[in-house]
Design a protein around this motif. Structure first.
Motif, mmCIF file in Angstrom:
data_model
loop_
_atom_site.group_PDB
_atom_site.id
_atom_site.type_symbol
_atom_site.label_atom_id
_atom_site.label_comp_id
_atom_site.label_asym_id
_atom_site.label_seq_id
_atom_site.Cartn_x
_atom_site.Cartn_y
_atom_site.Cartn_z
ATOM 1 N N THR A 129 -19.945 -44.802 -110.956
ATOM 2 C CA THR A 129 -18.568 -45.253 -110.756
ATOM 3 C C THR A 129 -18.398 -46.156 -109.545
ATOM 4 O OG1 THR A 129 -18.090 -43.228 -109.505
ATOM 5 C CG2 THR A 129 -17.632 -43.205 -111.880
ATOM 6 N N GLY A 130 -19.405 -46.220 -108.689
ATOM 7 C CA GLY A 130 -19.292 -47.085 -107.516
ATOM 8 C C GLY A 130 -20.558 -47.027 -106.684
ATOM 9 N N HIS A 131 -20.671 -47.942 -105.741
ATOM 10 C CA HIS A 131 -21.790 -47.918 -104.805
ATOM 11 C C HIS A 131 -21.385 -48.617 -103.520
ATOM 12 C CE1 HIS A 131 -22.564 -52.012 -106.514
ATOM 13 N NE2 HIS A 131 -22.926 -52.260 -105.270
ATOM 14 N N VAL A 140 -24.691 -44.229 -104.076
ATOM 15 C CA VAL A 140 -24.224 -44.433 -105.450
ATOM 16 C C VAL A 140 -23.361 -43.242 -105.849
ATOM 17 C CG1 VAL A 140 -24.907 -44.826 -107.839
ATOM 18 C CG2 VAL A 140 -26.352 -45.679 -105.968
ATOM 19 N N THR A 141 -22.103 -43.488 -106.205
ATOM 20 C CA THR A 141 -21.214 -42.413 -106.651
ATOM 21 C C THR A 141 -21.296 -42.266 -108.163
ATOM 22 O OG1 THR A 141 -19.348 -43.960 -106.722
ATOM 23 C CG2 THR A 141 -19.641 -42.672 -104.718
ATOM 24 N N VAL A 142 -21.294 -41.015 -108.613
ATOM 25 C CA VAL A 142 -21.559 -40.715 -110.017
ATOM 26 C C VAL A 142 -20.572 -39.668 -110.510
ATOM 27 C CG1 VAL A 142 -23.336 -40.007 -111.676
ATOM 28 C CG2 VAL A 142 -24.008 -41.072 -109.518
ATOM 29 N N SER A 143 -20.074 -39.871 -111.748
ATOM 30 C CA SER A 143 -19.279 -38.854 -112.440
ATOM 31 C C SER A 143 -20.189 -38.150 -113.433
ATOM 32 C CB SER A 143 -18.097 -39.487 -113.175
ATOM 33 O OG SER A 143 -17.182 -40.041 -112.267
ATOM 34 N N VAL A 144 -20.214 -36.822 -113.350
ATOM 35 C CA VAL A 144 -21.112 -36.029 -114.189
ATOM 36 C C VAL A 144 -20.287 -35.164 -115.132
ATOM 37 C CG1 VAL A 144 -23.039 -34.406 -114.212
ATOM 38 C CG2 VAL A 144 -22.743 -35.967 -112.261
ATOM 39 N N ALA A 145 -20.487 -35.344 -116.416
ATOM 40 C CA ALA A 145 -19.762 -34.552 -117.414
ATOM 41 C C ALA A 145 -20.297 -33.134 -117.431
ATOM 42 C CB ALA A 145 -19.922 -35.195 -118.785
ATOM 43 N N THR A 155 -22.739 -37.951 -105.037
ATOM 44 C CA THR A 155 -23.273 -39.173 -104.446
ATOM 45 C C THR A 155 -24.791 -39.062 -104.354
ATOM 46 O OG1 THR A 155 -21.266 -39.553 -103.140
ATOM 47 C CG2 THR A 155 -23.282 -40.670 -102.415
ATOM 48 N N ILE A 156 -25.476 -40.103 -104.779
ATOM 49 C CA ILE A 156 -26.933 -40.165 -104.685
ATOM 50 C C ILE A 156 -27.294 -41.304 -103.742
ATOM 51 C CG2 ILE A 156 -29.094 -40.526 -105.940
ATOM 52 C CD1 ILE A 156 -27.717 -39.465 -108.426
#
Length: 587
Positions: A129-131, A140-145, A155-156
């Motif tokens: 969703t963003g970095h 790196v921002t992540v949305s996890v279902a 965030t990774i």
């Protein structure tokens, strides 16, 4: 850092990049928004350059069952007259020039290939969703279902982010770069059918003014058709079985009783990003360039991106080069990707016209051109396809030994070079891959023998004797394999009398290596991990060429202990168990 490289997108380019980085011993996380790989109709053409990359990955045995080699393409007009036949011969890179293939199944093997590496993690249901590029790392921002339907944010952190999410790439959009080119409004429907009702191999591009079409024989008895839709035909009509049967009525005896796998409407795009890199963020594959299907080069261009970028990222992460080498990714790949887009758009413009006057003029022109054997050979052997050539990047001009940039035509004061059969630089082009022999291998493809990292090879000489002790240390720091190429008749003598213990003696079985060095009047060649020629020179100038090459590749200084560390990296590449391609003995 939680990982070294985050790859956004588990498409073919992202999976290829993950496999190559895994083989080079790097840590990778692949984030894919979908819950599984895409299985709908996609690419059908795989070329010899891509098969060589798959060979480097060690996945040829897994991929070959989903391919058909020597995939002939014929461009025909509405009367069935063949305007162009495309049937390239020879195997300069070790494989047939063209394959038909089933992309979803090959992509599945690329995914399975990543599972060989403990440090490569492919995560489905993870949407980037963003970095933020912090200069020394990327967050790196992540949305996890979640299984309960909720979404968790995380965030990774990584050293680099590579966007491989396709044409709508979020990574490219966040880089705020232009995506220039054309997106014609023409729509096509793809229809894949089981139990091929024709049983005819190869490919027909139908430049039929009544309705342009494509008919393709694929592995596993699959037939693909593609038809152009007219403006007054809504996309929803392809769900109507009667409409599909009408499209196929002139192609099969019984168009109403086909075993249709899937049908899908798509449009063609010809676009390219204005930048492939911004700091620690890069884009590759369709995220960097989109091209029409006509030349079958979308999938293959993504493979080229992964092949080019993977070893450069690995060189930076291992400390063999600083990140200035990553600038060469764009300078080397962008022009060729643009050339393939332009060629694909041109071929599409030949196929798509429906005006009968225009088509008549085209057909007359094709008949006239086919009267020339030279013109027929030009198209049959695919000489119109632009091969990658790197004028700038990790290259050394062969005669001036200038680093980073070169001219295509050579000029030299040495009589040997002035008398060369070929006056075109071999640097910046892909090296050949013939079948060869060594003391331990009866016969195999060259890449499987020399290994997947740097190669420094001399014809008839032991390259170890051409470098000073300090230069030898630099070569060890690069993880370079030293190779003596020789005629097979001389291999045993060279093994016993010429070669240093660190030098691999390789016998030329069919004369291809001898011819390569002969026509180009070069005695030493420096081969990059992606099999492109980084430098070539006369034997006496090997040390100078190495110095220029290290400048062009932004090599880091050889510090105490660095050579041992580089040897460990080379060991990761060549001794990584399942990561090492098996030597395929060729009959």
């Amino acid at each position: 850092m939680q990982t070294e490289v985050v790859i956004a997108g588990a498409g073919p380019c992202g999976l290829a990049l993950a496999n190559l980085l895994g083989q080079y011993g790097r840590k990778v996380v692949v984030l894919e928004a979908r819950e599984d790989l895409i299985d709908y109709p996609r690419g059908v053409g795989l070329d010899d350059e891509s098969m060589r990359t798959i060979q480097t990955m060690g996945l040829t045995d897994e991929v070959v069952p989903y391919t058909i080699p020597h995939h002939v393409m014929r461009l025909v007009n509405g009367k069935g007259e063949v305007m162009v036949t495309n049937d390239p011969t020879g195997e300069p890179f070790g494989w047939p020039r063209k394959f038909g293939f089933i992309q979803p199944l090959v992509d599945r093997e690329l995914y399975r290939g990543t599972q060989r590496y403990d440090d490569v993690d492919v995560r489905f249901g993870h949407t980037v969703t963003g970095h933020v590029d912090h200069g020394d790392h990327v967050a790196v921002t992540v949305s996890v279902a979640q299984d309960d339907g909720t979404v968790r944010e995380e965030t990774i952190t990584a050293q680099y982010l590579v966007g491989c999410e396709g044409g709508s790439s979020r990574t490219r959009k966040a880089m705020d770069v232009d995506f220039v080119g054309e997106s014609p409004s023409t729509r096509w429907v793809v229809i894949d059918v089981r139990n091929d009702p024709l049983g005819v191999p190869n490919v027909y591009l139908g430049a039929d003014p009544a309705r342009p079409y494509v008919s393709i024989g694929l592995p596993h008895a699959i037939r693909r058709w593609e038809f152009m839709l007219f403006d007054d035909e809504p996309s929803e009509r392809v769900a109507d079985d009667e409409f599909v049967a009408e499209l196929l009525r002139e192609h099969v005896p019984d168009s109403a009783s086909l075993d249709v796998i899937r049908r899908r409407v798509f449009t063609h795009h010809g676009r390219i990003a204005s930048l492939f890199r911004e700091g620690r963020v890069l884009v590759a594959g369709d995220a960097a360039h989109l091209m029409p299907v006509w030349m079958g080069q979308g999938w293959n261009s993504g493979m080229r991106d992964a092949t080019n970028l993977s070893w450069k990222l690995a060189s930076v992460l291992s400390g063999q080069a600083d990140d200035g080498i990553l600038d060469s990714y764009e300078s080397e790949r962008r022009d060729h990707a643009k050339a393939m887009i332009d060629l694909s758009m041109t071929l599409g413009n030949v196929i798509k016209p429906t005006n009968r006057v225009v088509c008549g003029a085209r057909d007359v022109a094709s008949r006239m051109l086919n009267l020339s054997p030279q013109v027929k050979d030009y198209f049959a052997d695919m000489k119109f396809k632009p091969m990658p050539f790197y004028a700038e990047g990790v290259v050394v001009e062969p005669d001036t030994l200038r680093p980073g940039r070169q001219e295509r035509t050579r000029r030299s004061r040495f009589m040997t070079v002035r008398n060369a059969v070929s006056k075109v630089t071999p640097v910046g082009t892909q090296f050949i891959q013939p079948r060869v022999r060594t003391a331990d291998v009866h016969e195999a493809r060259l890449d499987d023998v020399v290994g997947p990292w740097w190669t420094v090879a001399a014809w008839g000489n032991d390259p170890a004797r051409l470098f000073t002790p300090q230069e030898r240390e630099q070569l060890r720091h690069m993880g370079a394999q030293l190779v003596c190429f020789t005629s097979e008749s001389q291999r045993a003598w060279a093994q016993d009398n010429l070669a240093d213990p660190e030098t691999l003696v390789v016998g030329c079985v069919d004369g291809a290596l001898k011819s390569w060095f002969d026509t180009r009047a070069m005695g030493v060649v420096f081969l990059r991990p992606d099999r492109f020629v980084a430098a070539a020179c006369l034997a006496q100038e090997a040390g100078k060429a190495l110095a220029s090459l290290r400048t062009a590749m932004h090599a880091t200084p050889v510090a105490p202990g660095a050579v041992a560390e580089a040897a460990d990296v080379a060991g990761d590449v060549t001794d990584a168990g399942a990561a090492t391609p098996s030597l395929e003995v060729v009959a």
